[in-house]
Design an enzyme around this catalytic site. Sequence first.
Site, PDB file in Angstrom:
ATOM      1  N   ARG A 114       5.865   4.646 -14.614  1.00 44.12           N
ATOM      2  CA  ARG A 114       5.637   3.545 -13.649  1.00 44.12           C
ATOM      3  C   ARG A 114       4.713   3.941 -12.493  1.00 44.12           C
ATOM      4  NH1 ARG A 114      11.292   2.617 -14.391  1.00 44.12           N
ATOM      5  NH2 ARG A 114      11.585   1.031 -15.983  1.00 44.12           N
TER       6      ARG A 114
ATOM      7  N   LYS B  95      -9.291  -0.355  -9.007  1.00 38.42           N
ATOM      8  CA  LYS B  95      -9.233  -1.191 -10.215  1.00 38.42           C
ATOM      9  C   LYS B  95      -9.263  -0.256 -11.417  1.00 38.42           C
ATOM     10  CE  LYS B  95     -11.238  -5.605  -8.913  1.00 38.42           C
ATOM     11  NZ  LYS B  95     -12.376  -6.528  -9.119  1.00 38.42           N
TER      12      LYS B  95
ATOM     13  N   GLU C 137     -25.761  -1.265  -9.314  1.00 39.84           N
ATOM     14  CA  GLU C 137     -24.616  -1.522  -8.420  1.00 39.84           C
ATOM     15  C   GLU C 137     -24.981  -1.215  -6.963  1.00 39.84           C
ATOM     16  OE1 GLU C 137     -21.955  -3.054  -9.522  1.00 39.84           O
ATOM     17  OE2 GLU C 137     -21.450  -2.401 -11.543  1.00 39.84           O
TER      18      GLU C 137
ATOM     19  N   LYS D  20     -18.149  -0.674   0.193  1.00 44.57           N
ATOM     20  CA  LYS D  20     -17.047  -0.997  -0.722  1.00 44.57           C
ATOM     21  C   LYS D  20     -15.700  -0.709  -0.063  1.00 44.57           C
ATOM     22  CE  LYS D  20     -15.100  -1.079  -5.210  1.00 44.57           C
ATOM     23  NZ  LYS D  20     -15.214  -0.934  -6.654  1.00 44.57           N
TER      24      LYS D  20
ATOM     25  N   GLU E 289      -7.974  -8.480  -4.340  1.00 46.38           N
ATOM     26  CA  GLU E 289      -8.943  -9.530  -4.687  1.00 46.38           C
ATOM     27  C   GLU E 289      -8.334 -10.926  -4.619  1.00 46.38           C
ATOM     28  OE1 GLU E 289     -11.916  -8.416  -7.694  1.00 46.38           O
ATOM     29  OE2 GLU E 289     -11.776 -10.465  -8.408  1.00 46.38           O
TER      30      GLU E 289
ATOM     31  N   ARG F 290     -12.933  -9.827  -1.834  1.00 50.47           N
ATOM     32  CA  ARG F 290     -13.317  -8.738  -2.737  1.00 50.47           C
ATOM     33  C   ARG F 290     -14.085  -9.243  -3.959  1.00 50.47           C
ATOM     34  NH1 ARG F 290      -9.951  -3.453  -4.946  1.00 50.47           N
ATOM     35  NH2 ARG F 290     -11.581  -2.820  -6.407  1.00 50.47           N
TER      36      ARG F 290
ATOM     37  N   ASN G 146     -18.141  -8.764  -7.489  1.00 55.40           N
ATOM     38  CA  ASN G 146     -18.428  -9.105  -8.891  1.00 55.40           C
ATOM     39  C   ASN G 146     -19.713  -9.906  -9.041  1.00 55.40           C
ATOM     40  OD1 ASN G 146     -16.215  -7.907 -10.244  1.00 55.40           O
ATOM     41  ND2 ASN G 146     -14.908  -9.436  -9.271  1.00 55.40           N
TER      42      ASN G 146
ATOM     43  N   HIS H  35     -21.429 -10.156 -12.339  1.00 58.43           N
ATOM     44  CA  HIS H  35     -20.519  -9.635 -13.359  1.00 58.43           C
ATOM     45  C   HIS H  35     -19.991 -10.712 -14.313  1.00 58.43           C
ATOM     46  CE1 HIS H  35     -20.812  -6.110 -10.883  1.00 58.43           C
ATOM     47  NE2 HIS H  35     -19.945  -5.423 -11.585  1.00 58.43           N
TER      48      HIS H  35
ATOM     49  N   HIS I 219     -20.451  -9.306 -17.762  1.00 53.53           N
ATOM     50  CA  HIS I 219     -19.318  -9.049 -18.653  1.00 53.53           C
ATOM     51  C   HIS I 219     -19.445  -9.870 -19.933  1.00 53.53           C
ATOM     52  CE1 HIS I 219     -16.391  -7.434 -15.317  1.00 53.53           C
ATOM     53  NE2 HIS I 219     -17.279  -6.554 -15.695  1.00 53.53           N
TER      54      HIS I 219
ATOM     55  N   HIS J 279     -23.216  -1.028 -18.835  1.00 53.41           N
ATOM     56  CA  HIS J 279     -22.599  -1.963 -17.895  1.00 53.41           C
ATOM     57  C   HIS J 279     -23.582  -2.340 -16.776  1.00 53.41           C
ATOM     58  CE1 HIS J 279     -19.567  -3.848 -15.376  1.00 53.41           C
ATOM     59  NE2 HIS J 279     -19.926  -3.061 -14.382  1.00 53.41           N
TER      60      HIS J 279
HETATM   61  P1  NAD Z   1     -19.801   5.989 -18.531  1.00 53.52           P
HETATM   62  O1  NAD Z   1     -18.525   6.375 -17.979  1.00 53.52           O
HETATM   63  O2  NAD Z   1     -19.873   5.554 -19.953  1.00 53.52           O
HETATM   64  O3  NAD Z   1     -20.827   7.176 -18.308  1.00 53.52           O
HETATM   65  C1  NAD Z   1     -22.159   7.042 -18.747  1.00 53.52           C
HETATM   66  C2  NAD Z   1     -22.601   8.205 -19.660  1.00 53.52           C
HETATM   67  O4  NAD Z   1     -22.923   9.317 -18.855  1.00 53.52           O
HETATM   68  C3  NAD Z   1     -21.544   8.671 -20.640  1.00 53.52           C
HETATM   69  O5  NAD Z   1     -22.169   9.021 -21.843  1.00 53.52           O
HETATM   70  C4  NAD Z   1     -20.985   9.912 -19.940  1.00 53.52           C
HETATM   71  O6  NAD Z   1     -20.409  10.814 -20.847  1.00 53.52           O
HETATM   72  C5  NAD Z   1     -22.224  10.480 -19.327  1.00 53.52           C
HETATM   73  N1  NAD Z   1     -22.053  11.315 -18.146  1.00 53.52           N
HETATM   74  C6  NAD Z   1     -21.166  11.160 -17.142  1.00 53.52           C
HETATM   75  N2  NAD Z   1     -21.444  12.008 -16.155  1.00 53.52           N
HETATM   76  C7  NAD Z   1     -22.517  12.741 -16.539  1.00 53.52           C
HETATM   77  C8  NAD Z   1     -23.269  13.757 -15.927  1.00 53.52           C
HETATM   78  N3  NAD Z   1     -23.056  14.138 -14.667  1.00 53.52           N
HETATM   79  N4  NAD Z   1     -24.287  14.302 -16.625  1.00 53.52           N
HETATM   80  C9  NAD Z   1     -24.576  13.861 -17.886  1.00 53.52           C
HETATM   81  N5  NAD Z   1     -23.914  12.874 -18.505  1.00 53.52           N
HETATM   82  C10 NAD Z   1     -22.893  12.304 -17.825  1.00 53.52           C
HETATM   83  O7  NAD Z   1     -20.470   4.772 -17.699  1.00 53.52           O
HETATM   84  P2  NAD Z   1     -20.473   4.420 -16.141  1.00 53.52           P
HETATM   85  O8  NAD Z   1     -21.717   3.657 -15.948  1.00 53.52           O
HETATM   86  O9  NAD Z   1     -20.207   5.588 -15.303  1.00 53.52           O
HETATM   87  O10 NAD Z   1     -19.225   3.446 -15.980  1.00 53.52           O
HETATM   88  C11 NAD Z   1     -19.199   2.198 -16.611  1.00 53.52           C
HETATM   89  C12 NAD Z   1     -17.774   1.718 -16.671  1.00 53.52           C
HETATM   90  O11 NAD Z   1     -17.281   1.547 -15.345  1.00 53.52           O
HETATM   91  C13 NAD Z   1     -17.608   0.374 -17.356  1.00 53.52           C
HETATM   92  O12 NAD Z   1     -16.534   0.441 -18.247  1.00 53.52           O
HETATM   93  C14 NAD Z   1     -17.294  -0.583 -16.231  1.00 53.52           C
HETATM   94  O13 NAD Z   1     -16.503  -1.664 -16.634  1.00 53.52           O
HETATM   95  C15 NAD Z   1     -16.574   0.321 -15.277  1.00 53.52           C
HETATM   96  N6  NAD Z   1     -16.572  -0.140 -13.893  1.00 53.52           N
HETATM   97  C16 NAD Z   1     -15.381  -0.179 -13.240  1.00 53.52           C
HETATM   98  C17 NAD Z   1     -15.344  -0.560 -11.926  1.00 53.52           C
HETATM   99  C18 NAD Z   1     -14.049  -0.515 -11.185  1.00 53.52           C
HETATM  100  O14 NAD Z   1     -14.001  -1.015 -10.045  1.00 53.52           O
HETATM  101  N7  NAD Z   1     -13.017   0.066 -11.729  1.00 53.52           N
HETATM  102  C19 NAD Z   1     -16.518  -0.916 -11.249  1.00 53.52           C
HETATM  103  C20 NAD Z   1     -17.727  -0.865 -11.959  1.00 53.52           C
HETATM  104  C21 NAD Z   1     -17.743  -0.467 -13.278  1.00 53.52           C
HETATM  105  N1  GLY Z   2     -16.261  -3.488  -9.028  1.00 51.22           N
HETATM  106  C1  GLY Z   2     -15.579  -4.630  -8.472  1.00 51.22           C
HETATM  107  C2  GLY Z   2     -14.427  -4.256  -7.605  1.00 51.22           C
HETATM  108  O1  GLY Z   2     -14.095  -3.104  -7.451  1.00 51.22           O
HETATM  109  O2  GLY Z   2     -13.802  -5.118  -7.074  1.00 51.22           O
END
Ligand code: NAD
Ligand code: GLY
Length: 356
Positions: free
Chosen positions: A121, A143, A185, A227, A237, A241, A245, A248, A252, A265
């Site tokens: 939990r 998130k 972003e 942020k 949100e 907040r 998006n 997005h 999405h 993304h």
């Molecule tokens: P990712 O996590 O897929 O990383 C991108 C690529 O870079 C991957 O192949 C990874 O292995 C590689 N990588 C990571 N660090 C590296 C480094 N230092 N050197 C070399 N390669 C490296 O993609 P991302 O763009 O980081 O994240 C996208 C995800 O984040 C999506 O799923 C999206 O929905 C999510 N997201 C979440 C939030 C949130 O608020 N939680 C906000 C925005 C995006």
């Molecule tokens: N990336 C959108 C949020 O964190 O609210």
Amino acid sequence: MSDTRSITVELGERSYPIVIGNGLLRGGFDLSAHLGGPDCLVVTNETVEPLYLEPLLADLSGKQVRAIALPDGEAYKTLETVEDILDTLVEGGANRDTTLVALGGGVVGDITGFAAACYMRGVDFIQVPTTLLAQVDSSVGGKTGVNHASGKNLIGAFHQPRAVLIDTDTLQTLPDRELRAGLAEVIKYGAIVDAEFFAWIEDNLDALIGRDAGALAVAIRRSCELKAAIVADDERESGRRAILNFGHTFGHAIERCQGYGEWLHGEAVAAGMVMAAKLSGEDAAAAERIRKLLERAGLPTRPPAIAASDLLAAMGMDKKVRKKQLRFVLLRELGNAFVSSDYDAARLGAVLGAAN
Ligand code: NAD
Ligand code: GLY
């Protein structure tokens, strides 16, 4: 190591620091001080493990550490992967004082945070983001979650990390396409809340693409400040907040229609921001500045060839939908975003139709 900065996400007793600096994973930070208990599980992936696991382990000396490397890719952001992490925790005898450490991009961070939210939990977790996108966005704000075949991030929980540790040196190994996706972003923050920052990005884009350490540090710091303030204001949100998006709803839907992983993304969000700016209709000059900046950053500014009806159907699963009504993040002007269900349907049709 130089010029380490700390920004606090102000959430009362759940407040936490975002520590930003270079060389943090090379002895510049004592990660173990942020662990509540004697042990932790580091979650990373097969790409990041050989690059950064060893230095991270050195920051955890004196602690009992286990590690798991997930397969790489958005396609693995699933409940099955969360189950693998939970199995590892159970097999290792993890307790409520075990800490999870997410080492990687947004995919690793979102999955790990969700596993931390579920295990017993809820246990602590720490974000160590290694992509630009994760450093400026996904590691901050709590998130967490995974995708479902029917929609992006449909399964998840709000679960704040105990700390975010951003070592800007990790960006030096990031593939160029990923760096540009992260810039989407960064540009988003300027577009929605800070026109001055937007102008700064316009002036410094070449330095950012060229990985100038000083320019990247400024962009990461300002993005995290913006942020952190929005999250402190509206953690769950219920209102403001949602402006984070921007782009997005479209982005999405693009990711969902492509089956996750074809466009990154940040690329989908880039095209989505141009679509949202055009849908806003209030400030054509702002929409054009956003399009131009994203284009200069080498990001898509039009949706891929997907039928408008498919995009519309995918948007129906957006988390901002209320009473079956789509809501969009729109712009009054550059740096001034708001959420509304009052949009021009004909303009939406035109924006979606631009895909074909
Ligand atoms: P990712 O996590 O897929 O990383 C991108 C690529 O870079 C991957 O192949 C990874 O292995 C590689 N990588 C990571 N660090 C590296 C480094 N230092 N050197 C070399 N390669 C490296 O993609 P991302 O763009 O980081 O994240 C996208 C995800 O984040 C999506 O799923 C999206 O929905 C999510 N997201 C979440 C939030 C949130 O608020 N939680 C906000 C925005 C995006
Ligand atoms: N990336 C959108 C949020 O964190 O609210």
